[in-house]
Design a protein around this motif. Structure first.
Motif, PDB file in Angstrom:
ATOM      1  N   LEU A 141       0.860  -1.057   0.060  1.00  0.00           N
ATOM      2  CA  LEU A 141      -0.039   0.023  -0.070  1.00  0.00           C
ATOM      3  C   LEU A 141       0.863   1.206  -0.089  1.00  0.00           C
ATOM      4  N   VAL A 142       0.787   2.237  -1.097  1.00  0.00           N
ATOM      5  CA  VAL A 142       1.548   3.307  -0.987  1.00  0.00           C
ATOM      6  C   VAL A 142       1.170   4.586  -0.859  1.00  0.00           C
ATOM      7  N   ASP A 143      -0.399   4.604  -0.969  1.00  0.00           N
ATOM      8  CA  ASP A 143      -1.009   6.087  -0.645  1.00  0.00           C
ATOM      9  C   ASP A 143      -2.497   5.818  -0.080  1.00  0.00           C
ATOM     10  N   TRP A 144      -2.854   6.739   0.859  1.00  0.00           N
ATOM     11  CA  TRP A 144      -4.172   6.336   1.250  1.00  0.00           C
ATOM     12  C   TRP A 144      -4.684   7.580   1.497  1.00  0.00           C
ATOM     13  N   GLY A 145      -5.959   7.952   1.215  1.00  0.00           N
ATOM     14  CA  GLY A 145      -6.663   9.276   1.485  1.00  0.00           C
ATOM     15  C   GLY A 145      -7.980   9.069   2.267  1.00  0.00           C
ATOM     16  N   PHE A 146      -8.073   9.384   3.240  1.00  0.00           N
ATOM     17  CA  PHE A 146      -9.688   9.663   4.010  1.00  0.00           C
ATOM     18  C   PHE A 146     -10.159  11.140   3.578  1.00  0.00           C
ATOM     19  N   SER A 147     -11.439  10.976   3.252  1.00  0.00           N
ATOM     20  CA  SER A 147     -12.206  12.353   2.942  1.00  0.00           C
ATOM     21  C   SER A 147     -13.490  11.999   3.593  1.00  0.00           C
ATOM     22  N   VAL A 148     -14.068  13.214   4.125  1.00  0.00           N
ATOM     23  CA  VAL A 148     -15.322  13.230   4.639  1.00  0.00           C
ATOM     24  C   VAL A 148     -16.418  14.014   3.675  1.00  0.00           C
ATOM     25  N   GLU A 149     -17.625  13.204   3.521  1.00  0.00           N
ATOM     26  CA  GLU A 149     -18.408  13.951   2.610  1.00  0.00           C
ATOM     27  C   GLU A 149     -19.526  14.696   3.539  1.00  0.00           C
ATOM     28  N   SER A 150     -20.324  15.165   2.653  1.00  0.00           N
ATOM     29  CA  SER A 150     -21.242  16.572   3.422  1.00  0.00           C
ATOM     30  C   SER A 150     -22.265  15.766   4.172  1.00  0.00           C
ATOM     31  N   ASP A 151     -22.322  14.501   4.130  1.00  0.00           N
ATOM     32  CA  ASP A 151     -23.118  13.723   5.231  1.00  0.00           C
ATOM     33  C   ASP A 151     -22.651  13.064   6.348  1.00  0.00           C
ATOM     34  N   ASN A 152     -21.153  13.518   6.286  1.00  0.00           N
ATOM     35  CA  ASN A 152     -20.171  13.110   7.295  1.00  0.00           C
ATOM     36  C   ASN A 152     -19.748  11.501   7.038  1.00  0.00           C
ATOM     37  N   LYS A 153     -20.141  10.753   6.080  1.00  0.00           N
ATOM     38  CA  LYS A 153     -19.662   9.550   5.768  1.00  0.00           C
ATOM     39  C   LYS A 153     -18.263   9.621   5.328  1.00  0.00           C
ATOM     40  N   ILE A 154     -17.512   8.801   5.594  1.00  0.00           N
ATOM     41  CA  ILE A 154     -16.099   8.744   5.477  1.00  0.00           C
ATOM     42  C   ILE A 154     -15.837   7.623   4.218  1.00  0.00           C
TER      43      ILE A 154
END
Length: 202
Positions: A141-154
């Motif tokens: 695994l060489v990169d990972w991005g978490f992001s939060v949507e407008s409904d707070n789902k990840i």
């Protein structure tokens, strides 16, 4: 976004060269259970486990080893959006930088962002490759991005790299120039489903 951040990091390291001592601590493999626990400790101790963020991006060294090298958070503050970076080589967090962004997504505390998703999704992505072909080995695994949507789902996006067992061409993955290493990109939705976004879609 992740590739841009990665390029900036490499430029910083080249500029600093040997004038800075390497960051403290052991190598962290971000796709293993022990590595994820070590990663959480680094993230929480440098940014704060209760820090509310729009996103967290994790990058590894450019040797494609899967060894953690940098973390970047984006977060709201006083109706503005800021970016802050921790670089292992430097061993400290850089000063926040205001960014030109119209992010309207929600936020989540870093402690609740779901680090436990990483190992499971990594294994699921490897299975997706192996269902298509047995040409590859030595997955990282060489990169990972978490992001939060407008409904707070990840949701997450990530890249794995694998070594082609034999020389020659393949219809799968994107070759890293001059190597037998191939990249595959995936997304993990808020319900925990992994799907291919590049490398397996023909």
């Amino acid at each position: 976004m992740k590739k841009v951040i990665y390029s900036i990091t490499i430029l910083v390291l080249i500029f600093l060269g040997s004038s800075c001592a390497p960051g403290q601590g052991k190598d962290i493999l971000i796709m293993t259970p022990d590595g994820i626990e070590d990663l959480k400790e680094v993230i929480f101790s440098n940014f704060g486990e209760d820090k509310q963020v729009h996103s967290l991006n994790l990058l590894t060294k450019n040797d494609k080893s899967g060894t953690f090298e940098m973390a970047q958070i984006m977060y709201p503050e006083n109706e503005k959006v800021f970016s802050q970076v921790y670089i292992v080589f430097l061993g400290k967090v850089q000063e926040p930088t205001e960014i030109d962004s119209d992010i309207t997504s929600g936020t989540v505390a870093l402690k609740d962002i779901g680090f436990d998703r990483i190992e499971i999704a990594f294994k699921d992505s490897q299975k997706l490759v192996e269902e298509k072909t047995q040409e590859f080995t030595n997955y990282r695994l060489v990169d990972w991005g978490f992001s939060v949507e407008s409904d707070n789902k990840i949701v997450s996006s990530f890249t794995i790299v694998a070594t082609k067992k034999e020389k020659g061409n393949t219809i799968y993955g994107e070759r890293i120039i001059g190597t037998q290493e191939f990249e595959f990109e995936f997304e993990l939705d808020g319900d925990g489903t992994v799907k291919s976004t590049s490398g397996l879609i023909l």
